[in-house]
Enzyme design. Structure first.
Site, PDB file in Angstrom:
ATOM      1  N   SER A 280       0.787  -1.237   0.000  1.00  0.00           N
ATOM      2  CA  SER A 280       0.000   0.000   0.000  1.00  0.00           C
ATOM      3  C   SER A 280       0.817   1.284   0.000  1.00  0.00           C
ATOM      4  O   SER A 280       1.926   1.337   0.507  1.00  0.00           O
ATOM      5  CB  SER A 280      -0.915  -0.004   1.222  1.00  0.00           C
ATOM      6  OG  SER A 280      -0.153  -0.235   2.389  1.00  0.00           O
TER       7      SER A 280
ATOM      8  N   ARG B  36      -2.656   3.978   5.783  1.00  0.00           N
ATOM      9  CA  ARG B  36      -2.691   3.610   4.361  1.00  0.00           C
ATOM     10  C   ARG B  36      -3.675   4.468   3.577  1.00  0.00           C
ATOM     11  O   ARG B  36      -4.650   4.945   4.125  1.00  0.00           O
ATOM     12  CB  ARG B  36      -3.116   2.146   4.212  1.00  0.00           C
ATOM     13  CG  ARG B  36      -2.170   1.171   4.847  1.00  0.00           C
ATOM     14  CD  ARG B  36      -2.663  -0.271   4.679  1.00  0.00           C
ATOM     15  NE  ARG B  36      -1.786  -1.175   5.399  1.00  0.00           N
ATOM     16  CZ  ARG B  36      -1.908  -1.438   6.688  1.00  0.00           C
ATOM     17  NH1 ARG B  36      -2.863  -0.863   7.389  1.00  0.00           N
ATOM     18  NH2 ARG B  36      -1.066  -2.267   7.274  1.00  0.00           N
TER      19      ARG B  36
ATOM     20  N   HIS C 112       5.261   6.350   1.017  1.00  0.00           N
ATOM     21  CA  HIS C 112       6.058   5.360   0.284  1.00  0.00           C
ATOM     22  C   HIS C 112       5.217   4.133  -0.050  1.00  0.00           C
ATOM     23  O   HIS C 112       4.119   3.963   0.481  1.00  0.00           O
ATOM     24  CB  HIS C 112       7.278   4.944   1.113  1.00  0.00           C
ATOM     25  CG  HIS C 112       6.932   4.300   2.429  1.00  0.00           C
ATOM     26  ND1 HIS C 112       6.642   5.053   3.545  1.00  0.00           N
ATOM     27  CD2 HIS C 112       6.810   3.002   2.804  1.00  0.00           C
ATOM     28  CE1 HIS C 112       6.374   4.234   4.559  1.00  0.00           C
ATOM     29  NE2 HIS C 112       6.453   2.992   4.134  1.00  0.00           N
TER      30      HIS C 112
ATOM     31  N   LYS D  21      -6.717  -3.306   2.736  1.00  0.00           N
ATOM     32  CA  LYS D  21      -6.804  -3.076   4.187  1.00  0.00           C
ATOM     33  C   LYS D  21      -7.463  -1.731   4.506  1.00  0.00           C
ATOM     34  O   LYS D  21      -7.783  -0.950   3.624  1.00  0.00           O
ATOM     35  CB  LYS D  21      -5.397  -3.104   4.791  1.00  0.00           C
ATOM     36  CG  LYS D  21      -4.749  -4.472   4.747  1.00  0.00           C
ATOM     37  CD  LYS D  21      -3.425  -4.422   5.476  1.00  0.00           C
ATOM     38  CE  LYS D  21      -2.753  -5.790   5.478  1.00  0.00           C
ATOM     39  NZ  LYS D  21      -1.387  -5.693   5.991  1.00  0.00           N
TER      40      LYS D  21
ATOM     41  N   GLN E 146       1.543   4.339   1.756  1.00  0.00           N
ATOM     42  CA  GLN E 146       1.399   4.454   3.201  1.00  0.00           C
ATOM     43  C   GLN E 146       2.439   5.397   3.777  1.00  0.00           C
ATOM     44  O   GLN E 146       3.374   5.823   3.097  1.00  0.00           O
ATOM     45  CB  GLN E 146       1.581   3.067   3.835  1.00  0.00           C
ATOM     46  CG  GLN E 146       2.894   2.404   3.426  1.00  0.00           C
ATOM     47  CD  GLN E 146       3.110   1.060   4.103  1.00  0.00           C
ATOM     48  OE1 GLN E 146       3.930   0.961   4.990  1.00  0.00           O
ATOM     49  NE2 GLN E 146       2.388   0.028   3.693  1.00  0.00           N
TER      50      GLN E 146
ATOM     51  N   LYS F 176       7.313   4.325  13.730  1.00  0.00           N
ATOM     52  CA  LYS F 176       7.828   3.189  12.957  1.00  0.00           C
ATOM     53  C   LYS F 176       8.721   3.669  11.812  1.00  0.00           C
ATOM     54  O   LYS F 176       8.418   3.417  10.640  1.00  0.00           O
ATOM     55  CB  LYS F 176       6.643   2.374  12.417  1.00  0.00           C
ATOM     56  CG  LYS F 176       7.035   1.012  11.844  1.00  0.00           C
ATOM     57  CD  LYS F 176       5.854   0.390  11.130  1.00  0.00           C
ATOM     58  CE  LYS F 176       6.238  -0.867  10.394  1.00  0.00           C
ATOM     59  NZ  LYS F 176       5.176  -1.360   9.544  1.00  0.00           N
TER      60      LYS F 176
ATOM     61  N   GLU G  46      11.599   3.268   9.215  1.00  0.00           N
ATOM     62  CA  GLU G  46      12.096   1.983   8.703  1.00  0.00           C
ATOM     63  C   GLU G  46      13.079   2.203   7.566  1.00  0.00           C
ATOM     64  O   GLU G  46      13.105   3.256   6.927  1.00  0.00           O
ATOM     65  CB  GLU G  46      10.936   1.081   8.263  1.00  0.00           C
ATOM     66  CG  GLU G  46      10.068   1.643   7.175  1.00  0.00           C
ATOM     67  CD  GLU G  46       8.781   0.841   6.938  1.00  0.00           C
ATOM     68  OE1 GLU G  46       8.427  -0.027   7.755  1.00  0.00           O
ATOM     69  OE2 GLU G  46       8.129   1.109   5.922  1.00  0.00           O
TER      70      GLU G  46
ATOM     71  N   HIS H  76       4.167   6.227   8.030  1.00  0.00           N
ATOM     72  CA  HIS H  76       4.134   5.818   9.427  1.00  0.00           C
ATOM     73  C   HIS H  76       4.102   7.058  10.313  1.00  0.00           C
ATOM     74  O   HIS H  76       4.793   8.031  10.038  1.00  0.00           O
ATOM     75  CB  HIS H  76       5.350   4.954   9.757  1.00  0.00           C
ATOM     76  CG  HIS H  76       5.442   3.758   8.870  1.00  0.00           C
ATOM     77  ND1 HIS H  76       4.492   2.771   8.863  1.00  0.00           N
ATOM     78  CD2 HIS H  76       6.345   3.409   7.927  1.00  0.00           C
ATOM     79  CE1 HIS H  76       4.813   1.862   7.952  1.00  0.00           C
ATOM     80  NE2 HIS H  76       5.930   2.234   7.370  1.00  0.00           N
TER      81      HIS H  76
END
Length: 421
Positions: free
Chosen positions: A108, A295, A276, A301, A110, A135, A137, A112
């Site tokens: 997706s 998302r 991203h 989802k 999305q 989050k 990453e 964070h």
């Protein structure tokens, strides 16, 4: 008797629908190689290998001398193994989650949340935002790896608006005009024009999105069939995403976000609020120990468009590659050290001509993954040497020195996640 602080782990595999199927997946390859009992089903996706102590994928300790069965149990009873600063800063928990991803269809669009927003979202909707942590990453490519990351420079977006009338239609003339004017003004008004355009797109009515997307897909398909190259508007990628997620608003995000194709060893870092999506390929990924994702498209989802449009960092930028530094004291070591305290990843490449390699002792618990090669690991507290091959995962307590004997004269490639405070 000293506590054994170095031991092998058996890690959780996640079979999400977007993963690569069967033995085409790097996750499956690592699993099959490290565990002779593993049966790989060719009709099943092998999407993620989770290496860590997250409750949804707590690693099991592969040593029957331990009374604790999982990594989180062992850590909670042996807090000092985290390293003194890590233990204090992260309340006695392992602060990162280390993963391997094998992506067949896009994940997706999305972003964070930062810590403050994560706490708020978790309070409001714990069913969608399972914890209160941020989050950040990082993804490091294992094979050619394609992803979208951060907003493109404004002039690139304006070029797509001109060449893709369907894209311009969804954003609307006012927002488009505002964006065109903003490229010559200060960064504040550029960010606000970008936010306005992106929000207009993401909040478009589903029916209108489907109509415009069908028009675009038809136009590109006809041009491709006639032998025309549509690369200037990412024709092939658009058709591919539309095939994976028909009628999805996320298909248009390729005109807003930078498209990166990472070569093995290249990385991208995704701090809070950076939009991203991973599109295809295999990577090693490390993140703060959280599962919070907001998302907005390319997903079946839960979608939270208002939160996403509100939280994003609207800073256009071309340069999204994250570069490692070479270690001064170890010629085989590259360090990917992002600007967050939660994790650092090391890439270790040892030529097969070397017979023994010493893993740097650090003041942090760490997790070591063997991607290629075979070694035998020994440490002062381990009772017996531990054989590791491709897919093998080793937990190393803080300040433990580990020596690896190469058992075959093949080059060794390993990744290690730790927390360098």
């Amino acid at each position: 008797m000293a506590v054994q602080k170095v031991f092998p782990l058996s890690c959780t595999v996640q079979h999400y629908a977007w993963g690569k199927m069967g033995s085409s997946s790097e996750v499956a390859r690592l699993l099959a190689s490290s565990d002779p009992q593993a049966q790989i089903s060719e009709d099943k996706p092998y999407a993620e290998l989770w290496m860590g102590s997250h409750p949804r994928g707590d690693a099991k300790i592969l040593d029957n001398r331990f009374s604790q069965k999982t990594l989180s149990q062992w850590i909670s009873e042996n807090q000092d193994c985290l390293g003194s600063k890590v233990k204090e800063t992260f309340d006695g928990k392992l602060p990162f989650l280390f993963k391997v991803l094998s992506v067949e269809t896009a994940l997706s669009i999305q972003a964070h949340p930062n810590k403050e927003l994560a706490e708020k979202l978790h309070l409001q909707a714990p069913q969608h935002y399972p914890d209160a942590n941020h989050k950040p990453e990082m993804a490091i490519a294992l094979t050619s790896f394609q992803g979208l990351c951060g907003f493109r420079p404004i002039e690139e977006i304006v070029t797509f608006l001109t060449k893709v009338p369907e894209f311009q239609f969804l954003i609307g003339d006012n927002a488009v005009a505002q964006l065109k004017q903003s490229s010559s003004s200060d960064s504040q008004s550029a960010a606000s024009a970008l936010q306005s355009c992106f929000s207009h797109l993401m909040k478009s009515e589903k029916k209108v999105v489907v109509e415009q997307l069908n028009l675009l897909v038809k136009r590109i398909s006809q041009q491709v069939a006639a032998g025309n190259n549509m690369e200037d508007i990412y024709g092939e990628l658009l058709l591919q995403l539309h095939q994976q997620y028909p009628g999805d608003i996320g298909c248009f995000a390729i005109y807003f976000l930078n498209l990166l194709t990472l070569k093995p060893g290249e990385a991208m870092f995704l701090e809070a609020n950076v939009p991203h999506a991973y599109l295809k390929g295999d990577c090693v990924e490390c993140m703060a120990c959280s599962d919070n994702t907001v998302r907005a498209g390319l997903t079946p989802k839960f979608i939270d468009v208002p939160t996403l449009c509100e939280m994003l960092s609207y800073i256009p930028s071309k340069d999204r590659l994250f570069l490692p530094t070479r270690s001064q004291e170890d010629p085989y070591l590259s360090i990917y050290d992002p600007p967050v305290p939660d994790f650092t990843v090391m890439k270790i490449e040892v030529p097969g001509s070397i017979t023994e390699y010493k893993v740097l002792a650090v003041d942090s618990a760490s997790i070591l993954l063997v991607v290629q090669g075979r070694v035998t690991a020994s440490s002062p507290t381990a009772h017996t040497p531990i054989p590791l091959q491709c897919g093998g995962v080793l937990f190393i307590g803080a300040n433990e020195s580990v020596s690896l004997k190469l058992s075959v004269p093949d080059d060794l490639l390993m990744f290690r996640a730790c927390c360098l405070l």
